[in-house]
Each structure stands twice: as structure tokens, then as C-alpha cells.
Design an enzyme around this catalytic site. Structure first.
Site, PDB file in Angstrom:
ATOM      1  CD1 TRP A 161       2.803   6.466  -2.778  1.00  0.00           C
ATOM      2  CD2 TRP A 161       3.460   5.792  -4.815  1.00  0.00           C
ATOM      3  NE1 TRP A 161       1.691   6.017  -3.449  1.00  0.00           N
ATOM      4  CE2 TRP A 161       2.062   5.588  -4.707  1.00  0.00           C
ATOM      5  CE3 TRP A 161       4.081   5.439  -6.013  1.00  0.00           C
ATOM      6  CZ2 TRP A 161       1.298   5.043  -5.742  1.00  0.00           C
ATOM      7  CZ3 TRP A 161       3.308   4.911  -7.039  1.00  0.00           C
ATOM      8  CH2 TRP A 161       1.937   4.712  -6.899  1.00  0.00           C
ATOM      9  CB  THR A 202      -0.862   0.027   1.276  1.00  0.00           C
ATOM     10  OG1 THR A 202      -1.566  -1.196   1.368  1.00  0.00           O
ATOM     11  CG2 THR A 202      -1.827   1.203   1.263  1.00  0.00           C
ATOM     12  CD  GLU A 203      -1.166   5.421  -1.096  1.00  0.00           C
ATOM     13  OE1 GLU A 203      -0.361   5.872  -1.934  1.00  0.00           O
ATOM     14  OE2 GLU A 203      -2.395   5.619  -1.140  1.00  0.00           O
ATOM     15  CG  LEU A 204       5.128   2.484  -3.815  1.00  0.00           C
ATOM     16  CD1 LEU A 204       6.118   3.224  -4.705  1.00  0.00           C
ATOM     17  CD2 LEU A 204       4.988   1.048  -4.304  1.00  0.00           C
TER      18      LEU A 204
END
Lengths: 398, 378
Positions: free
Chosen positions: A298, A146-148
């Protein structure tokens, strides 16, 4: 030869409705059926359907030379099944070409990787894995969180689950002058890490239509020439799939950019590779150490967890949802468990973010709440009601 | 103006703390789980010394002909148990025969808004017992939390034997006129004159206010110039302390206000005396309107407040089924303090940021409490 590794993230959350404890029951007591359907259908029309069409066309035109990877969250796939099966069919066609690598992630685009106890995290990865096989017939070998969100512990778990690489953000404060254009390996597990080249990614995802930017207007040719200036192993371009038609509207010319990109890139010395192909072609050059308390992502300028857990309201909501886990499991009620898992979706916490300047506008994007404070109160209202439902259920059981 | 009725609200809230579920979702909560009592105690200590000095001033004022009424809040009275000297001081005021103590909601709650009126009734009765225990008196006049008024409140209070009610004289009730009569709906009602009350409460020490300095003669002149039977002034006692600290002339004002009124032929009356003396006037809006200090929209107007109110009602229903349980009294007490009106008002301070951050905290507290109630019912 340098590889361009493109990866698109497709996600829609189940947003909460403006909560009031009325007579509704089940999943849609908390989640807004109407507005989620509306948003999904809008994004499908503006982004998924036209972008899929262009990409499928390019896959056909360049017969294996154009390759990319895609990660689709479980919640988006659920919405496709509910409201627009054509999008699902497109993804299936992409899978059939063999030139699109699908990645795994948590089913719910959730923050479960931040729990100390990783049971839920592992469970959600397995749920996503099953869904990918059931719906698209693929078995992903590379993972993106999730979201890196990334740290050593996450890498270790992912490695233990059999994945062969992980994607994350090429955050400056972590790379510390080192290049994102080569592979690294995770401290502890040795899992290969593919870092996002945020500069060249954001040129498309963030700055494409920015008139203040000296690179404006960005053409596929111009971008390809910048990318071909990199002489290392790989250029890793990661972005939201919603960039095409939603973050960047059709009027900006983003679709014609996307259309021309494969051809322009292939005219240069670059070639396309998917994440698993990078791992097969190149070797990690060094080890990367990211401790649990330095988790990267990120999101925003900070590239850390502060977009979801930056203020007291967010931390409190997260703490409450975390503490509820054993009680939710004890109910043995699949509907309750399903609701709880959907409350872990990172977007709910993102809407509560109060880092107004710069990033605030991105946070309010797709939010159904007028302010982060409304979002937080609404989430807690849902939680308060849901918690009562859990404990009522438990009191009946005992 | 024929008479003036002065009522002073004495209240110290039992504020919830910045709660964090460190215990997990477990156990029957004690007060200390949600309230920081050492903090509440130290605030009380500071304020109680000031109240003592003020009470002395009021005594002097009474010797010069003053008659007053006091609305001591339930949470304040409970805190007074920490300082017998303060209770003694209020007893002394009572013994002068010139002070009327009013009835109130024991938890300073908005329970009169709940669908089930028994919560409100219970608080009224509980408070009556508290006042009897601590001051040995039975109130005849009632002041609801923050002067809240709804039609049903009047009805319930009449049934409970009250002879007078003091409520907010808000615009929606008065329609631009000054409240200068005894009104009636079920029982006689005195409505607070907002402007003149706030002159004392808020503006008294403001040097750039055009009324400054507010000396008793000037204030009495203003009142004397108005036509009517009775003017009701109601203000927070604690604000007088504030003026006191500001070295304003509040002491002189309190001491000599009765004489200034008397010189203009204006009587000071307690609420009970006022409603006996004057013939009540009908006010149609009392049959339909609602009112509270600072306005209903500030009390229960936003999403967070509506949710909190609704949740209290539901928890109340659930709690009512546990009367036989051993922990019932303990839960009941905590529940009482979770209903305080401050919690509502602080979720809507005009700044959504502060209000909603607090609301998230309150929801955490309330949901943990409800968890305990549901577990108790298992």
C-alpha cells in the site's frame, strides 16, 4: 447488505540512534531509547489514548453493531509494555468486547516476507501470534503483512499457517479494472483476499484535512453517503491508526469525525463487519495472480516494494542484513538475534527512500534522520558494528 | 622573493569498486574483491603516456636551469611497476641532480591521524623502501598525504631523520599572510602558497580568468613583487596534463619558467636546498593547528567520514594481533588500500547525495574486510 470493513494499523518502530561506536552495549547500543520513548509518548498522548477512548465509547454505545479490526505490531506492544501500559489496557478492553478483531502480522513490521528463504518470516508470524495471545488473549485468524506486501507465495505461506484470509492493497495495476469491493482468492492457495478500497480509505487517511480537495471539509455524514453508494459486498477501509491525531491533527476535527462515523454509517443501508466475518458472509468471485516479482503493497503511488528497496542504498542494506542471517543464528545469542530482527523493521529502509516528490514528505515523517542519505549511512554504520559483533562472537565460539 | 620551490604531486588512486557481497560473508579477500584492477590499469595506461610527455618537458626545463621536486604517491609508484618505461623516465629526472624526490605515506592514507602513531611510521618507512627499490634514493623531505600537517607529524618525522616537511599553507596557520619563509616546528617546514599554486593547477587554461594567458614572465613578475625568502608551489602533476590536453601554453610555460625567474634574480631550489639556505622563522600556529589540502572538514568532517576513520582504527588494532597468521600480509595489503585518502574525500564531495551513496558502498567493503579479520583471529 453491504459491509463496511474497517481496519486500523498501529505501529511504532524502534528507530536507530545516530550511531557512534561508544561503550554502550545491548539493544540500546543501536536503538535510541530516548527518542523512541519521546515519540511513543507523544503519539500515545495525541493518538492512541484519545482514539482508543472514542472507539471504546462507540463500541459501548452501539453494542456489537459497530465492529472493526486492529493490527498492532510487536514492536509497538513492546513499547507499550516499556513506557505506557494504559494503551495496552485499552487494547485488552477492546478485545474483551468481542467486536474488535485483532489481526496477525510479523512481530517486527519487517521485510522478512521478501527473503527467498521464508524461515524468518514464519518465525516472526509465530512470535506475533504468541504475543497477541499472551498480552491480549486473542487468536487472530486473519493476516495482514507489513505495509500490505502481498504475492502468491506470501498468501500460500499464510494459508499453510492456518489463517483464513489476507488483507492487501487494491492496487489498480493489479485489479486492472476489477472492483476491490468483493472478495477474491489467491492463486495457488485459494486463500481469500480482502482488498483495500484506497479511494474511500484515503479520503479519510490522506485527504481529510486537504483544503485543495473538493471533498473538503469531510463530515462523517458525507463520507457515509459516499460509502453507501457502493452496492457490492464490502467496502474495505484500511488505514494507519496514527491517522487519528497524528497524521491528521486533532485541530482538523478528525476525532469528532471518528466519533460520529459509526452512527452515520449505521443510519445508511451499510453495516459493519470484521475481516473474518466477510469471509464467512461472502464468497470470492475470482482468482488473483501476483507473482513474486510483482509484489504489491500500500506504499506510495507505485504500490510496490520500491519504497523500501527502490534505490541502491536500500538494496545494499537489505542484502547485507539478509546475508547475515545464518551467522546471527549460529551465535545462538538471543540478544544478537533480537537486534537483528529489529533491523528488519521496514521503517529503517523507508527512511532511506529517495523518491522525493509527493511521497518524500511521508517518508520523512517520524524519521529521526535529516535526509535519506543520513539514514542509509547510519544504518550501514550500525550494520558494520553489529556485523563485527556477530563475527567476534563466532570467533570466540570456534 | 629570493627563491621558488616547485613540488609536483603525482598520484593515481586505487579506487574501490562498486562492491556487492556476491561471495557472501566468506573467505580471505583478495584485492580484486574490493578493487577493479583492470579499470585501474586502463586508467593508469592512459595517464602514464601523458606523464611520459610531461617528464620530457620537465627535462627540457631542467636543461634551462629548472630545479624541481616530486611527490610520487605510494599507490602511483606501485602502479608504475606496470610500466618500466615510466620508472625509467623518473630515474632520468633523478640523474640530472636537479630533482628531489620526497617521502610520503605508502598508501596515501590519513594514518597520521590515528591514535597509534606506529601506523604512520610504518607507512613512512615502507614508502622509503619503495623509493629506494624503484629509484635508488632515500628521501630527506617529507610530504604527507594531501599536505596534511599536525604537530605530532613533525615530531615523528624528525625522529625518522627527515630534514624538511612540506605542508598546506592554509588560512588557519597563516592568518592572512603569505607563507614566504622557511618555518620551523621540530623540523623546517615549507608551506604551500595556495593561490599561486592554484593559478597553475586550476586556472591556467581558463580563458575568462583575469590572469589569462599566464605566461612565465607575468607569473615571475608576480613572484618578484612579493617580499620574502622562499615561495613554495605545490600542485598535482595530473592537472598539467589537463592543461596540456586543453592545448594551452603549458609546454612553453614549463620550458621557460626557470629563465623567467632567473631574469628577475629568483633562484629555483629544491626543498632540501631551501631549508639549508634560509634561516627558519617561528610560526606559533604550527604548534596547535592542523591542516590539509581542501580543509580538515572535507577530509574527516562528516558523520560517514568520522565513522570510517574510527572503523579503520579499530580494524587496525584487530589486525595487529594477527601478525603470526599466514594470511596477515595479504590482509595488510588490502587494508592499506582501504585507507587511501580518496575514500575519505569522496564521501564529502560537497553533495551529500553522491558522498553518502559512496559511503554506503565503502561501509559494505570495510565491514566485509573486518569480518575477514575477525574470522582470521578465530
Amino acid at each position: 447488505m453491504t459491509s463496511v470493513c474497517m481496519y486500523f494499523q498501529a505501529h511504532q518502530p524502534f528507530r536507530l540512534r545516530r550511531f557512534w561506536p561508544d561503550e554502550r552495549s545491548g539493544f540500546f547500543r543501536y536503538f535510541d531509547e530516548r527518542s523512541n520513548k519521546e515519540i511513543f509518548e507523544r503519539v500515545a498522548q495525541k493518538c492512541y489514548i484519545p482514539a482508543n477512548k472514542i472507539l471504546l465509547g462507540s463500541l459501548d454505545d452501539y453494542k456489537g453493531e459497530f465492529r472493526f479490526s486492529l493490527s498492532v505490531t510487536g514492536t509497538l506492544l513492546e513499547q507499550c509494555e516499556l513506557w505506557e501500559k494504559d494503551v495496552l489496557e485499552d487494547f485488552r478492553q477492546m478485545a474483551e468486547t468481542g467486536a474488535v478483531e485483532f489481526l496477525d502480522e510479523t512481530f517486527y513490521h519487517s521485510l522478512s516476507s521478501l527473503f527467498e528463504d521464508k524461515t524468518e518470516f514464519v518465525e516472526e508470524i509465530k512470535e506475533h501470534r504468541k504475543l497477541m495471545f499472551d498480552l491480549l488473549g486473542v487468536k487472530p485468524q486473519v493476516f495482514r503483512n507489513t505495509e500490505l506486501l502481498y504475492n502468491n507465495t506470501i498468501a500460500k505461506l499464510v494459508s499453510d499457517l492456518g489463517y483464513r484470509a489476507i488483507l492487501t492493497e487494491g492496487a489498480d495495476h493489479m485489479l486492472d479494472g476489477r472492483s476491490p469491493n468483493v472478495l477474491y482468492k489467491a492463486k495457488g492457495s485459494g486463500l481469500p483476499i480482502i482488498f483495500r478500497n484506497y479511494k474511500l480509505s484515503d479520503d479519510i487517511g490522506y485527504r481529510f484535512s486537504a483544503r485543495w480537495w473538493e471533498g473538503y471539509p469531510l463530515t462523517a455524514e458525507k463520507w457515509a453517503s459516499w460509502a453507501s453508494g457502493i452496492n457490492e459486498d464490502c467496502v474495505n477501509i484500511f488505514m494507519d491508526y496514527e491517522t487519528f491525531g497524528e497524521h491528521q491533527w486533532e485541530e482538523t476535527g478528525i476525532f469528532s469525525f471518528l466519533q460520529k462515523l459509526p452512527g452515520e454509517v449505521l443510519k445508511t443501508r451499510l453495516s459493519f463487519s470484521t475481516p473474518i466475518e466477510l469471509v464467512e458472509k461472502y464468497s470470492p468471485v475470482a482468482e488473483i495472480d501476483v507473482g513474486d516479482f510483482s509484489t504489491i503493497s500500500w506504499a506510495d503511488m507505485e504500490r510496490d516494494t520500491s519504497a523500501w528497496l527502490g534505490n541502491d542504498m536500500q538494496r545494499r542494506c537489505f542484502e547485507e542484513i539478509k546475508l547475515l542471517e545464518p551467522f546471527v543464528r549460529k551465535t545462538g545469542d538471543p540478544e544478537i538475534l533480537n537486534i537483528w530482527k529489529h533491523l528488519l523493521t521496514s521503517d529503517h529502509y523507508y527512511y532511506m527512500c529517495t523518491k522525493w516528490l509527493g511521497d518524500g514528505d511521508v517518508h520523512s515523517y517520524f524519521s529521526v534522520h535529516s535526509t535519506p542519505f543520513d539514514a542509509a549511512v547510519n544504518f550501514m554504520a550500525v550494520l558494520m558494528d553489529f556485523k563485527a559483533q556477530v563475527f567476534r562472537k563466532l570467533s570466540v565460539i570456534s | 622573493m629570493k627563491a621558488v620551490c616547485v613540488c609536483m604531486g603525482v598520484h593515481l588512486p586505487y579506487s574501490p569498486k562498486w562492491y556487492w557481497p556476491v561471495e557472501g560473508f566468506f573467505g580471505v579477500p583478495e584485492m580484486d574483491r574490493y578493487f577493479d584492477r583492470s579499470n585501474i590499469f586502463s586508467k593508469f595506461l592512459k595517464t602514464s603516456r601523458q606523464f611520459l610527455r610531461l617528464n620530457d618537458l620537465v627535462l627540457e626545463s631542467i636543461e634551462r636551469g629548472g630545479r624541481y621536486s616530486f611527490d610520487l604517491s605510494g599507490p602511483f609508484l606501485e602502479q608504475c611497476r606496470w610500466d618500466p618505461e615510466l620508472i625509467e623516465s623518473f630515474r632520468e629526472l633523478e640523474e640530472t641532480g636537479s630533482v628531489e624526490f620526497t617521502g610520503s605515506c605508502s598508501y596515501h592514507s590519513l594514518s597520521s591521524l590515528y591514535p597509534d602513531p606506529s601506523w604512520f611510521k610504518e607507512e613512512v618507512i615502507l614508502y622509503r623502501e619503495l623509493l629506494r627499490e624503484l629509484l635508488g634514493i632515500t628521501p630527506e623531505t617529507f610530504v604527507n598525504t594531501e599536505l596534511l600537517y599536525t604537530e605530532r607529524v613533525g615530531k615523528i618525522l624528525t625522529d625518522l631523520g627527515f630534514k624538511c616537511l612540506i605542508a598546506e599553507g592554509s588560512k588557519n596557520l597563516m592568518n592572512g599572510y603569505d607563507p614566504v619563509h622557511v618555518f620551523e616546528n621540530h623540523l623546517p617546514i615549507l608551506l604551500r602558497h595556495i593561490n599561486l599554486s592554484e593559478d597553475l593547477e586550476l586556472r591556467f587554461s581558463e580563458k575568462n580568468w583575469q590572469g589569462y594567458p599566464l605566461i612565465p614572465e607575468k607569473f615571475a613578475d608576480w613572484i618578484a613583487s612579493m617580499e620574502g625568502d622562499i615561495l613554495t608551489l605545490y600542485f598535482n602533476y595530473a592537472n598539467l596534463c589537463l592543461h596540456y590536453r586543453n592545448q594551452s601554453m603549458i609546454s612553453d610555460f614549463i620550458r621557460t619558467f626557470p629563465e623567467a625567474l632567473k631574469a628577475r634574480g629568483i633562484e629555483m631550489l629544491t626543498p632540501s636546498e631551501a631549508v639549508k639556505k634560509f634561516v627558519p622563522v617561528k610560526l606559533l600556529t604550527l604548534g596547535t593547528g592542523q591542516t590539509i589540502r581542501y580543509g580538515m572538514h572535507n577530509a574527516v568532517g562528516n558523520h560517514a567520514q568520522q565513522l570510517y576513520l574510527r572503523e579503520l582504527v579499530r580494524i587496525g588494532e584487530e589486525l595487529s594481533t594477527l601478525k603470526e597468521n599466514s594470511d596477515y600480509q595479504k590482509l595488510k595489503q588490502v587494508f592499506g588500500y582501504l585507507q587511501q585518502s580518496e575514500i575519505f574525500f569522496s564521501m564529502n564531495p560537497g553533495n551529500i547525495r553522491d558522498g553518502y551513496e559512496r559511503a554506503v558502498n565503502y561501509f559494505s567493503i570495510l565491514s566485509d574486510f573486518r569480518r575477514a579479520v575477525l574470522e582470521e583471529g578465530a
